[in-house]
Enzyme design. Structure first.
Site, PDB file in Angstrom:
ATOM      1  N   TRP B 319       0.506  -4.011   6.023  1.00 39.19           N
ATOM      2  CA  TRP B 319       0.332  -5.182   6.890  1.00 39.19           C
ATOM      3  C   TRP B 319      -0.778  -6.075   6.341  1.00 39.19           C
ATOM      4  CZ3 TRP B 319      -3.717  -7.314   9.588  1.00 39.19           C
ATOM      5  CH2 TRP B 319      -3.390  -8.317  10.511  1.00 39.19           C
ATOM      6  N   HIS B 320      -1.818  -5.434   5.792  1.00 36.04           N
ATOM      7  CA  HIS B 320      -2.944  -6.217   5.293  1.00 36.04           C
ATOM      8  C   HIS B 320      -2.624  -6.981   4.015  1.00 36.04           C
ATOM      9  CE1 HIS B 320      -5.332  -3.966   8.212  1.00 36.04           C
ATOM     10  NE2 HIS B 320      -6.189  -4.954   8.112  1.00 36.04           N
ATOM     11  N   GLY B 321      -1.694  -6.506   3.241  1.00 37.43           N
ATOM     12  CA  GLY B 321      -1.377  -7.248   2.031  1.00 37.43           C
ATOM     13  C   GLY B 321      -0.314  -6.567   1.203  1.00 37.43           C
ATOM     14  N   PHE B 468      -4.102 -12.548   5.315  1.00 32.07           N
ATOM     15  CA  PHE B 468      -3.217 -11.483   5.774  1.00 32.07           C
ATOM     16  C   PHE B 468      -2.172 -12.029   6.724  1.00 32.07           C
ATOM     17  CE2 PHE B 468      -7.444  -9.260   5.215  1.00 32.07           C
ATOM     18  CZ  PHE B 468      -7.184  -8.990   3.888  1.00 32.07           C
TER      19      PHE B 468
END
Lengths: 159, 468
Positions: B319-321, B468
């Site tokens: 989800w963050h990257g 993000f």
């Protein structure tokens, strides 16, 4: 409208709209992840830099009205003498919303140069006429040189 | 548009608040949608259709799902929910992960990955998770579907939380958009939170970010410099994101929507589980409520619990990257949580709390090295340099320079990581009577003016979590 089938129909219609939007966007909106240094090396190697000198941020502001700190990367070569029309500007934008501003700055500079040589600098005017200004995604290129097509090709290859 | 810009603070925000205040309460949600769309389009109007699609599609999908549930068509409702969630995830994946997976596949087959990608619509991870929350809350019967488009659209796009969260769940916001009230107490409390957030972002995070950028630009680092760089980034990330969250929560409160805190002094956590109860709380809750619990949560065998945790943390990392460094970072936290919960369960209580806090902070900070590094190779190189791998010794001139020039910021940041400063200010406001209130208001005004002078005097620094 209490029939779920109606909303199911609308939902599928929206999915089709999304698909069309994404496909059309995919063809036109891509941005390059090429390093600025790689792109800069490619375009500078494709032209003769002898009649040009590298500019600092102050010169960039003076000639184009742009502030290099707002972009991911800026490289400017400008003529070593007042009689030169050779110039190279490469900008990697932080985001594509900066494209219009960069393009306008490049167009203004080209118009100013054309005006400067109008009437007495036939060679310079011819060079400026065939100069290339290209904005693609997050990169912008302005090249005024003997063979600007080579630079544009290097730009496209590395985009 | 970012909250810490002059155009937001002195043009957009006052105009938006005046407009929002003067219209009747029943029309406020519509005004909120309009100003949120202007806010979103200000940066790059080309991605506005993505947000509009999310609002309209999820409203329609929610209606279909809700009506199917009402009719008792369980199986059709399940398929409708799955399709709606899949479309949301596809949209997110299309923009965020296509380049990552295509690049990984190309490398696997010995081909050069494409050098061009789709630009990421800002905030897509946040508003997509809000939209999924709406669909899943209807399906799980935590909230009723809304026939009113304004309710759903305002929930998905309200500008304080649109770009970087907090990821508020629909069940906590349902019905609040009917006639939101602006009160003086909410206005004052919200403004206070906003100023504190602005202080964290502008005076702490940006200064720490400049120090970290200086260290990152070095060709090689002495061991202590690498440690210092890691500390600078860890503090920058916290103050940047917590600052944004404070500003978002403050703005939402001013508009009449109190939102729970998103950070609760995470760097005084005494364990990884405790850390995740304090860091990006809204994201942790989202994964707990919509992934971990539906997978079985804690009510299953140990093996299954471990698998559930790994799935959640792999997804949290992704989800963050879209990069292997984020995948590793997710697994790093998941692995530490599993270790803490199952292997060190009894040992934990034997360790003094101060040691537990120190170890937790150390492990979290090491995790951030993978977070800020562009590749696994550079993350490992950074860690190697933390142990003298660059051959420049433990301490050199650069270490002294970066420590000396940033010492005040560093001390201020460390103090602000704990609750004592905030408590002192609160005590001053509430316990010293009218005089205390005057002093406290003066402190916030001075803080605001300091932030403004810093913003005017420096170039714009984006928020780390925007990516993000």
């Amino acid at each position: 409208m209490t029939d779920p089938r109606f909303w199911k129909f609308i939902k599928w219609l929206l999915i089709i709209v999304l698909a069309v939007f994404l496909i059309s966007g995919r063809l036109s909106n891509r941005i390059s992840i090429t390093d600025f240094s790689t792109m800069a090396k490619a375009v500078t190697e494709a032209t003769d830099l002898t009649p040009m000198q590298e500019a600092d941020n102050q010169m960039l502001k003076r000639l184009y009205g742009l502030d290099s700190s707002l972009y991911d990367g800026v490289l400017l070569y400008y003529p070593t003498t007042n009689m030169g029309a050779e110039e190279l500007l490469l900008v990697k934008m932080a985001d594509t919303s900066q494209a219009a501003e960069v393009q306008a700055a490049m167009e203004n500079r080209l118009a100013t140069q054309k005006k400067s040589f109008d009437g007495y600098g036939a060679e310079q005017t011819a060079m400026l006429e065939k100069s290339i200004l290209k904005v693609r995604g997050n990169y912008a290129l302005f090249i005024s040189a003997e063979d600007p097509v080579k630079v544009r090709q290097a730009f496209d290859r590395n985009y | 548009m970012a909250f810490s810009t002059i155009s937001f603070l002195f043009a957009f925000l006052p105009a938006a608040l005046i407009l929002y205040r003067i219209v009747p309460e029943r029309a406020r949600a519509v005004i909120l949608i309009l100003i949120s769309l202007v806010f979103y389009a200000w940066g790059d109007v080309r991605h506005l259709p993505v947000l509009l699609f999310s609002m309209v599609f999820n409203y329609v999908a929610g209606l279909e799902l809700g009506l199917l549930k009402q009719k008792g068509a369980k199986r059709r409702a399940k398929y409708a929910m799955m399709l709606a969630v899949a479309v949301n995830l596809f949209l997110l994946g299309y923009y965020k992960y296509t380049g990552f997976f295509a690049g990984s596949l190309a490398r696997m087959f010995g081909r050069a990955p494409s050098s061009s990608v789709m630009p990421l619509p800002i905030g897509i991870s946040f508003f997509t998770f809000s939209a999924i929350s709406y669909i899943l809350d209807i399906y799980l019967e935590r909230a009723r579907y809304s026939r009113d488009f304004v309710q759903v659209a305002a929930y998905i796009c309200m500008f304080p939380k649109l770009i970087s969260g907090p990821i508020v769940q629909y069940k906590d916001m349902k019905g609040r958009f009917t006639a939101p009230k602006m009160t003086m107490s909410n206005f004052l409390a919200g403004t206070q939170k906003f100023v504190v957030g602005l202080f964290k972002k502008v005076l702490l995070a940006d200064a720490l970010g400049a120090a970290f950028a200086g260290i990152s630009a070095l060709d090689g680092m002495a061991a202590a410099t690498a440690w210092l760089g890691m500390i600078f980034y860890s503090l920058q990330l916290f103050f940047d994101f917590a600052g944004y969250s404070d500003m978002a929560i403050g703005l939402a409160q001013i508009l009449g929507f109190p939102i729970d805190k998103n950070f609760d002094y995470p760097y005084i956590s005494d364990g990884i589980a405790d850390f995740w109860r304090r860091w990006h709380i809204s994201l942790g809750r989202w994964f707990r409520d919509y992934v971990y619990i539906p997978l079985g949560g804690n009510r299953c065998s140990t093996g299954r619990q471990i698998l559930n945790l790994l799935v959640v943390w792999l997804l949290t990392g992704l989800w963050h990257g879209a990069a292997w460094t984020f995948v590793f970072w997710g697994i790093w936290h998941g692995g530490l949580l599993i270790l803490e919960r199952f292997a060190l369960k009894n040992l934990r209580e034997l360790i003094p709390k101060a040691v537990r806090i120190a170890v937790t902070v150390l492990l979290v900070f090491i995790g951030w090295v993978f977070f800020f590094s562009p590749s696994m190779g550079s993350a490992l190189l950074w860690i190697r340099q933390m142990f003298g791998g660059a051959g420049l010794g433990i301490w050199n001139g650069a270490t002294g320079y970066f420590l000396r020039t940033n010492l005040i910021t560093l001390i201020a940041a460390v103090i602000c990581c704990g609750p004592n400063l905030g408590r002192t200010v609160t005590n001053l406001s509430y316990q010293k009577g009218r005089f205390g209130v005057i002093i406290s208001v003066a402190v916030y005004i001075v803080l605001f003016l300091c932030c403004i002078s810093y913003i005017v005097g420096s170039s714009y620094n984006s928020f780390l979590y925007f990516q993000f």
